[in-house]
Enzyme design. Structure first.
Site, mmCIF file in Angstrom:
data_model
loop_
_atom_site.group_PDB
_atom_site.id
_atom_site.type_symbol
_atom_site.label_atom_id
_atom_site.label_comp_id
_atom_site.label_asym_id
_atom_site.label_seq_id
_atom_site.Cartn_x
_atom_site.Cartn_y
_atom_site.Cartn_z
ATOM 1 N N PHE A 133 75.250 -33.230 -15.686
ATOM 2 C CA PHE A 133 75.041 -34.120 -16.645
ATOM 3 C C PHE A 133 75.504 -34.069 -18.028
ATOM 4 C CE2 PHE A 133 71.262 -34.416 -13.886
ATOM 5 C CZ PHE A 133 71.665 -35.431 -13.030
ATOM 6 N N ASP A 249 64.076 -32.427 -9.617
ATOM 7 C CA ASP A 249 65.280 -31.797 -9.667
ATOM 8 C C ASP A 249 65.008 -30.194 -10.120
ATOM 9 O OD1 ASP A 249 68.078 -31.419 -9.365
ATOM 10 O OD2 ASP A 249 68.581 -31.993 -11.491
#
Length: 458
Positions: A133, A249
């Site tokens: 990310f 996650d």
């Protein structure tokens, strides 16, 4: 001749102008008489001028106020997504974040210039790590001299915007010592940047799986301390926050460590509001990291708190064995950690062989057995027979205490969905479940369930 001709033409012009003037004057007089009949009065010239000036000032200050409000909330991001994008989904996301309301966002707003100055223009020398990310940099704020971690998100596509929004919302509404603290964010133009408290020891992955050749490996009790602390963070999300939150996650790279190896969960971009009421699960896109993802979520898209428990079991197995969840550098039969461990964890004689060689045998045998039994329970293929994270936490807090090494192993009797389970490989008595502490901050999250669910649907 020329002079006479010129004078004649000039005179003709003057006659034309006089005719126009008379016509204009007659119209003006008629208009004046009409105004008198209606009773209207023309404001004095000075008064009209003053009125116009006040109007301009009012407009000017309105724009100032608008700019000030824009700088103190997420409206700059909302406007960017709404008006600079052709995507209907982008616009919908913008409307959702605007409806949720930036008044709830307590984090500080940074400018891009401030963060560029803090990180040396995002210099590679300050790079702490890089993930799916974005990149994380170490920085020092010029005004306060505070050392911070600055995450610059990858802005490609809608997903980056969604993760930015969810991260800001989640970490602004949820507060716990085992969750990393969000200090602020930047949404200047196309920039999407998050500013966190600095965790000096980096991630668990760096100390367990990417350990440098000359670095000291984590000892047994530090590993159990990290596991218990991470479980404490999940317990807050699952059982204290209202409504519950599914982390989605959980992995070694998202567990950050302070100078005393106390863990904190980070990176909430994939977090999801969990099921409430009669709902047993939420259905969503399959997200997460391969190797950590629960089988039921990968196959059906159904997500529950037990999906996080499975991921926790994978990380606990990593802590015990020193192996990665997925390691393509190993022989084929050993590349997938859970598949490699499955037959070994059923045989007590193989427990010692499963322990990380870097521990050099410095661990309690009963503690190793207990830890492997907890991991096996978390990794059950059927989600409804996995233990609650609070039950897992109780057992791990016992293991993390060095004073308990010489005591008889106390195992936990966990109850999930009405089913009672024991740690079959140990088969001993259980310990009472510790009562969870209450956190008043959890109440601030309850009114945002529907808003976050709708945002996640994007």
């Amino acid at each position: 001749m020329g002079l006479i001709s010129f004078t004649k033409k000039k005179g003709e012009r003057m006659i034309d102008c006089l005719c126009c003037f008379r016509s204009w004057n007659e119209k003006k007089m008629k208009a004046s008489e009409a105004e008198k009949r209606v009773g209207k009065k023309k404001p004095p010239k000075d008064e009209a001028k003053k009125k116009t000036s006040t109007k301009r000032q009012s407009k000017k200050f309105w724009w100032r106020r608008k700019g000030k409000n824009k700088a103190n909330n997420l409206s700059s991001l909302v406007h960017t997504m709404s008006f600079r994008s052709d995507s209907g989904r982008h616009r919908f996301a913008a409307e959702e974040i605007l409806r949720i309301g930036s008044d709830n966002i307590a984090a500080r707003v940074f400018t891009y210039r401030e963060l560029a100055a803090a990180t040396g223009s995002f210099s590679s020398e300050n790079l702490l790590g890089e993930g799916g990310f974005g990149r994380v940099y170490k920085g020092q704020l010029k005004v306060t001299n505070e050392v911070v971690a600055v995450k610059q998100l990858d802005r490609k596509g809608l997903q980056g915007n969604r993760e930015f929004l969810v991260e800001v919302l989640m970490l602004s509404l949820l507060h716990h010592p085992k969750l990393v603290k969000l200090l602020g964010y930047c949404a200047d133009g196309n920039h999407r940047i998050l500013v966190y408290e600095y965790m000096p020891l980096g991630s668990l992955e760096q100390h367990l799986l990417d350990i440098k050749p000359n670095a000291k490996p984590l000892d047994w009790h530090t590993r159990m301390k990290i596991a218990a602390g991470a479980a404490k963070g999940l317990e807050y999300l699952h059982e204290i926050a209202t409504p519950p939150v599914i982390y989605r996650d959980f992995k070694a790279s998202n567990i950050l460590l302070d100078e005393e190896y106390n863990p904190k969960l980070s990176d909430f971009g994939l977090a999801k509001v969990g099921p409430v009421g009669d709902k047993s699960h939420v259905s969503t896109r399959v997200m997460g990291t391969y190797g950590y993802c629960a089988p039921e979520h990968a196959i059906t898209g159904q997500l529950t708190k037990m999906s996080d428990v499975y991921s926790f079991g994978v990380v606990l197995l990593e802590l015990i064995t020193g192996r990665r969840a997925i390691d393509l550098n190993r022989p084929k039969r050993e590349q997938h950690l859970v598949h490699w461990a499955e037959p070994l964890i059923k045989d007590k004689r193989q427990f010692v062989a499963m322990a990380d060689p870097l521990l050099e045998g410095k661990y309690p045998i009963k503690g190793l057995s207990q830890a492997l039994a907890i991991a096996a329970m978390c990794l059950q293929e059927e989600a409804n027979i996995r233990p609650l994270i609070s039950d897992v936490l109780t057992a791990l807090e016992h293991l993390a205490n060095p004073n308990n090494d010489d005591l008889e192993m106390i195992t936990q009797h966990a109850s999930t969905s009405g089913s009672e389970m024991a740690l079959h490989d140990i088969g001993e008595a259980t310990e009472e479940i510790f009562e969870s502490n209450s956190y008043p901050e959890a109440n601030s999250f309850s009114s945002r369930e529907q808003d976050l669910n709708e945002l996640d649907a994007i």
